[in-house]
Design a protein around this motif. Structure first.
Motif, PDB file in Angstrom:
ATOM      1  N   GLU A  18       0.851  -1.180   0.000  1.00 20.70           N
ATOM      2  CA  GLU A  18       0.000   0.000   0.000  1.00 20.70           C
ATOM      3  C   GLU A  18       0.890   1.233   0.000  1.00 20.70           C
ATOM      4  OE1 GLU A  18      -3.011   2.168   3.070  1.00 20.70           O
ATOM      5  OE2 GLU A  18      -3.006  -0.014   3.016  1.00 20.70           O
ATOM      6  N   GLN A  19       0.613   2.141  -0.919  1.00 21.45           N
ATOM      7  CA  GLN A  19       1.435   3.342  -0.991  1.00 21.45           C
ATOM      8  C   GLN A  19       1.036   4.297   0.121  1.00 21.45           C
ATOM      9  OE1 GLN A  19       1.746   5.150  -4.809  1.00 21.45           O
ATOM     10  NE2 GLN A  19       3.369   3.711  -5.279  1.00 21.45           N
ATOM     11  N   LYS A  20       2.037   4.797   0.807  1.00 15.88           N
ATOM     12  CA  LYS A  20       1.787   5.687   1.926  1.00 15.88           C
ATOM     13  C   LYS A  20       1.574   7.115   1.449  1.00 15.88           C
ATOM     14  CE  LYS A  20       3.429   4.791   6.150  1.00 15.88           C
ATOM     15  NZ  LYS A  20       4.371   4.608   7.230  1.00 15.88           N
ATOM     16  N   VAL A  21       2.227   7.473   0.349  1.00 17.80           N
ATOM     17  CA  VAL A  21       2.192   8.854  -0.125  1.00 17.80           C
ATOM     18  C   VAL A  21       1.250   8.953  -1.317  1.00 17.80           C
ATOM     19  CG1 VAL A  21       3.554  10.746  -1.045  1.00 17.80           C
ATOM     20  CG2 VAL A  21       4.545   9.243   0.662  1.00 17.80           C
ATOM     21  N   ASP A  22       0.157   9.703  -1.128  1.00 19.90           N
ATOM     22  CA  ASP A  22      -0.733   9.990  -2.243  1.00 19.90           C
ATOM     23  C   ASP A  22      -0.495  11.439  -2.674  1.00 19.90           C
ATOM     24  OD1 ASP A  22      -1.784  11.309  -0.090  1.00 19.90           O
ATOM     25  OD2 ASP A  22      -3.810  10.516  -0.289  1.00 19.90           O
ATOM     26  N   GLY A  23      -1.296  11.924  -3.582  1.00 15.96           N
ATOM     27  CA  GLY A  23      -1.098  13.278  -4.110  1.00 15.96           C
ATOM     28  C   GLY A  23      -1.212  14.355  -3.057  1.00 15.96           C
ATOM     29  N   ASP A  24      -2.167  14.200  -2.131  1.00 14.91           N
ATOM     30  CA  ASP A  24      -2.372  15.195  -1.081  1.00 14.91           C
ATOM     31  C   ASP A  24      -1.170  15.256  -0.141  1.00 14.91           C
ATOM     32  OD1 ASP A  24      -3.873  17.091   0.431  1.00 14.91           O
ATOM     33  OD2 ASP A  24      -4.374  15.491   1.868  1.00 14.91           O
ATOM     34  N   LEU A  25      -0.705  14.097   0.308  1.00 14.88           N
ATOM     35  CA  LEU A  25       0.453  14.060   1.202  1.00 14.88           C
ATOM     36  C   LEU A  25       1.709  14.555   0.489  1.00 14.88           C
ATOM     37  CD1 LEU A  25       1.713  13.389   3.918  1.00 14.88           C
ATOM     38  CD2 LEU A  25       1.965  11.035   3.138  1.00 14.88           C
ATOM     39  N   GLU A  26       1.836  14.207  -0.790  1.00 15.00           N
ATOM     40  CA  GLU A  26       2.990  14.675  -1.560  1.00 15.00           C
ATOM     41  C   GLU A  26       3.023  16.196  -1.612  1.00 15.00           C
ATOM     42  OE1 GLU A  26       4.712  14.313  -6.118  1.00 15.00           O
ATOM     43  OE2 GLU A  26       3.323  12.805  -5.372  1.00 15.00           O
ATOM     44  N   ALA A  27       1.862  16.817  -1.820  1.00 16.29           N
ATOM     45  CA  ALA A  27       1.784  18.278  -1.852  1.00 16.29           C
ATOM     46  C   ALA A  27       2.168  18.879  -0.504  1.00 16.29           C
ATOM     47  CB  ALA A  27       0.382  18.716  -2.247  1.00 16.29           C
ATOM     48  N   LYS A  28       1.743  18.227   0.591  1.00 19.59           N
ATOM     49  CA  LYS A  28       2.079  18.727   1.927  1.00 19.59           C
ATOM     50  C   LYS A  28       3.577  18.583   2.205  1.00 19.59           C
ATOM     51  CE  LYS A  28      -2.487  17.884   3.859  1.00 19.59           C
ATOM     52  NZ  LYS A  28      -3.297  17.070   4.757  1.00 19.59           N
ATOM     53  N   ILE A  29       4.173  17.475   1.750  1.00 24.42           N
ATOM     54  CA  ILE A  29       5.622  17.285   1.934  1.00 24.42           C
ATOM     55  C   ILE A  29       6.391  18.344   1.167  1.00 24.42           C
ATOM     56  CG2 ILE A  29       7.550  15.742   1.397  1.00 24.42           C
ATOM     57  CD1 ILE A  29       5.648  13.393   2.021  1.00 24.42           C
ATOM     58  N   ILE A  30       5.974  18.616  -0.069  1.00 22.55           N
ATOM     59  CA  ILE A  30       6.655  19.622  -0.891  1.00 22.55           C
ATOM     60  C   ILE A  30       6.505  21.001  -0.263  1.00 22.55           C
ATOM     61  CG2 ILE A  30       6.590  20.793  -3.126  1.00 22.55           C
ATOM     62  CD1 ILE A  30       5.856  18.030  -4.338  1.00 22.55           C
ATOM     63  N   ALA A  31       5.305  21.314   0.213  1.00 24.01           N
ATOM     64  CA  ALA A  31       5.093  22.613   0.857  1.00 24.01           C
ATOM     65  C   ALA A  31       5.966  22.751   2.103  1.00 24.01           C
ATOM     66  CB  ALA A  31       3.626  22.782   1.223  1.00 24.01           C
ATOM     67  N   THR A  32       6.076  21.695   2.868  1.00 24.05           N
ATOM     68  CA  THR A  32       6.918  21.732   4.067  1.00 24.05           C
ATOM     69  C   THR A  32       8.382  21.916   3.696  1.00 24.05           C
ATOM     70  OG1 THR A  32       5.363  20.264   5.186  1.00 24.05           O
ATOM     71  CG2 THR A  32       7.519  20.515   6.191  1.00 24.05           C
ATOM     72  N   SER A  33       8.830  21.230   2.631  1.00 18.86           N
ATOM     73  CA  SER A  33      10.237  21.349   2.244  1.00 18.86           C
ATOM     74  C   SER A  33      10.554  22.730   1.680  1.00 18.86           C
ATOM     75  CB  SER A  33      10.599  20.271   1.219  1.00 18.86           C
ATOM     76  OG  SER A  33       9.973  20.530  -0.019  1.00 18.86           O
ATOM     77  N   CYS A  34       9.541  23.434   1.145  1.00  8.07           N
ATOM     78  CA  CYS A  34       9.750  24.780   0.613  1.00  8.07           C
ATOM     79  C   CYS A  34       9.666  25.854   1.699  1.00  8.07           C
ATOM     80  CB  CYS A  34       8.726  25.089  -0.472  1.00  8.07           C
ATOM     81  SG  CYS A  34       8.966  24.117  -1.972  1.00  8.07           S
ATOM     82  N   SER A  35       9.188  25.472   2.872  1.00  7.25           N
ATOM     83  CA  SER A  35       9.073  26.443   3.953  1.00  7.25           C
ATOM     84  C   SER A  35      10.447  26.723   4.558  1.00  7.25           C
ATOM     85  CB  SER A  35       8.104  25.929   5.022  1.00  7.25           C
ATOM     86  OG  SER A  35       8.658  24.802   5.677  1.00  7.25           O
ATOM     87  N   GLN A  36      10.468  27.687   5.456  1.00  8.22           N
ATOM     88  CA  GLN A  36      11.709  28.073   6.120  1.00  8.22           C
ATOM     89  C   GLN A  36      12.236  26.902   6.957  1.00  8.22           C
ATOM     90  OE1 GLN A  36      13.267  30.974   5.666  1.00  8.22           O
ATOM     91  NE2 GLN A  36      14.943  30.333   6.955  1.00  8.22           N
ATOM     92  N   ALA A  37      13.527  26.634   6.852  1.00 10.13           N
ATOM     93  CA  ALA A  37      14.153  25.554   7.621  1.00 10.13           C
ATOM     94  C   ALA A  37      14.163  25.920   9.104  1.00 10.13           C
ATOM     95  CB  ALA A  37      15.567  25.327   7.128  1.00 10.13           C
ATOM     96  N   PRO A  38      14.233  24.934   9.971  1.00 11.85           N
ATOM     97  CA  PRO A  38      14.269  25.221  11.415  1.00 11.85           C
ATOM     98  C   PRO A  38      15.467  26.111  11.774  1.00 11.85           C
ATOM     99  CG  PRO A  38      13.988  22.869  11.024  1.00 11.85           C
ATOM    100  CD  PRO A  38      14.263  23.509   9.705  1.00 11.85           C
ATOM    101  N   GLU A  39      15.350  26.802  12.885  1.00 10.56           N
ATOM    102  CA  GLU A  39      16.401  27.719  13.319  1.00 10.56           C
ATOM    103  C   GLU A  39      17.702  26.951  13.552  1.00 10.56           C
ATOM    104  OE1 GLU A  39      17.199  30.701  17.027  1.00 10.56           O
ATOM    105  OE2 GLU A  39      15.131  30.409  16.342  1.00 10.56           O
ATOM    106  N   GLY A  40      18.778  27.478  13.034  1.00 10.55           N
ATOM    107  CA  GLY A  40      20.071  26.842  13.179  1.00 10.55           C
ATOM    108  C   GLY A  40      20.452  25.972  11.991  1.00 10.55           C
ATOM    109  N   PHE A  41      19.563  25.842  11.017  1.00 18.53           N
ATOM    110  CA  PHE A  41      19.833  25.031   9.833  1.00 18.53           C
ATOM    111  C   PHE A  41      19.607  25.871   8.580  1.00 18.53           C
ATOM    112  CE2 PHE A  41      18.564  22.054  13.135  1.00 18.53           C
ATOM    113  CZ  PHE A  41      19.547  21.086  13.031  1.00 18.53           C
ATOM    114  N   SER A  42      20.434  25.625   7.571  1.00 21.33           N
ATOM    115  CA  SER A  42      20.279  26.385   6.333  1.00 21.33           C
ATOM    116  C   SER A  42      19.184  25.799   5.446  1.00 21.33           C
ATOM    117  CB  SER A  42      21.600  26.431   5.565  1.00 21.33           C
ATOM    118  OG  SER A  42      21.991  25.119   5.193  1.00 21.33           O
ATOM    119  N   ARG A  43      18.927  24.509   5.564  1.00 22.14           N
ATOM    120  CA  ARG A  43      17.857  23.862   4.788  1.00 22.14           C
ATOM    121  C   ARG A  43      17.387  22.608   5.514  1.00 22.14           C
ATOM    122  NH1 ARG A  43      21.788  22.008  -0.024  1.00 22.14           N
ATOM    123  NH2 ARG A  43      22.753  20.261   1.045  1.00 22.14           N
ATOM    124  N   TRP A  44      16.293  22.059   5.019  1.00 22.65           N
ATOM    125  CA  TRP A  44      15.703  20.867   5.608  1.00 22.65           C
ATOM    126  C   TRP A  44      16.538  19.637   5.254  1.00 22.65           C
ATOM    127  CZ3 TRP A  44      11.690  20.752   8.893  1.00 22.65           C
ATOM    128  CH2 TRP A  44      10.832  21.835   8.936  1.00 22.65           C
TER     129      TRP A  44
END
Length: 157
Positions: free
Chosen positions: A91-117
């Protein structure tokens, strides 16, 4: 160990000869066809080879020959040539909706102290936000690899 006796019909012999000589087939399919042709004890076989001769000529183990013979006797020619279809479905864990949320999270600002995710930080963040119960960093990597957002393909600075 049980000894299996192979007796091919004329049609089966013709089919195996065609696989052996014509077209392009997977190497294992051709190898299985050669094994069955050489093990044939029917009237259409001119000279039958022993398992040891087949092993030395084809560079395979005696166990493989016995497995192919067993498949042929128990399940037929098609399964002996191609193998069995796998019944396990993942069973695939990642569908289109979750994929969009992962991409949005990766495009957001990285946590403090890190340059990227990092992939592990993204996996932890997606679980923390409640998008899924559990997800591995490898699944995150495969999801981001489909886009140009893979953190491993950019250079800092």
């Amino acid at each position: 160990m049980t000894s299996y006796h192979i007796t091919l019909t004329k049609d089966e012999c013709d089919q195996l000869e065609a696989i052996k000589t014509k077209g392009s087939h997977r190497s294992q399919k051709v190898l299985n066809a050669l094994i069955l042709l050489n093990c044939d004890e029917g009237d259409h076989q001119k000279d039958r080879s022993s398992n040891q001769e087949i092993c030395s000529i084809l560079g395979i183990s005696d166990r493989k020959i016995n497995r192919i013979k067993k498949r042929f006797v128990d399940e037929g020619l098609d399964v002996a040539l191609h193998g069995q279809k796998r019944e396990r479905v993942y069973e695939q864990k990642v569908d289109g909706d979750l994929e969009a949320k992962i991409i949005a999270t990766s495009c957001s600002q990285a946590p403090e102290g890190f340059s990227r995710w990092s992939l592990r930080m993204l996996a932890d963040r997606v679980v923390e936000l409640g998008y899924v119960d559990d997800i591995s960093h490898e699944t995150i990597r495969q999801t981001l690899k489909k886009t140009n957002l893979n953190p491993g393909n950019r250079k800092d600075g």
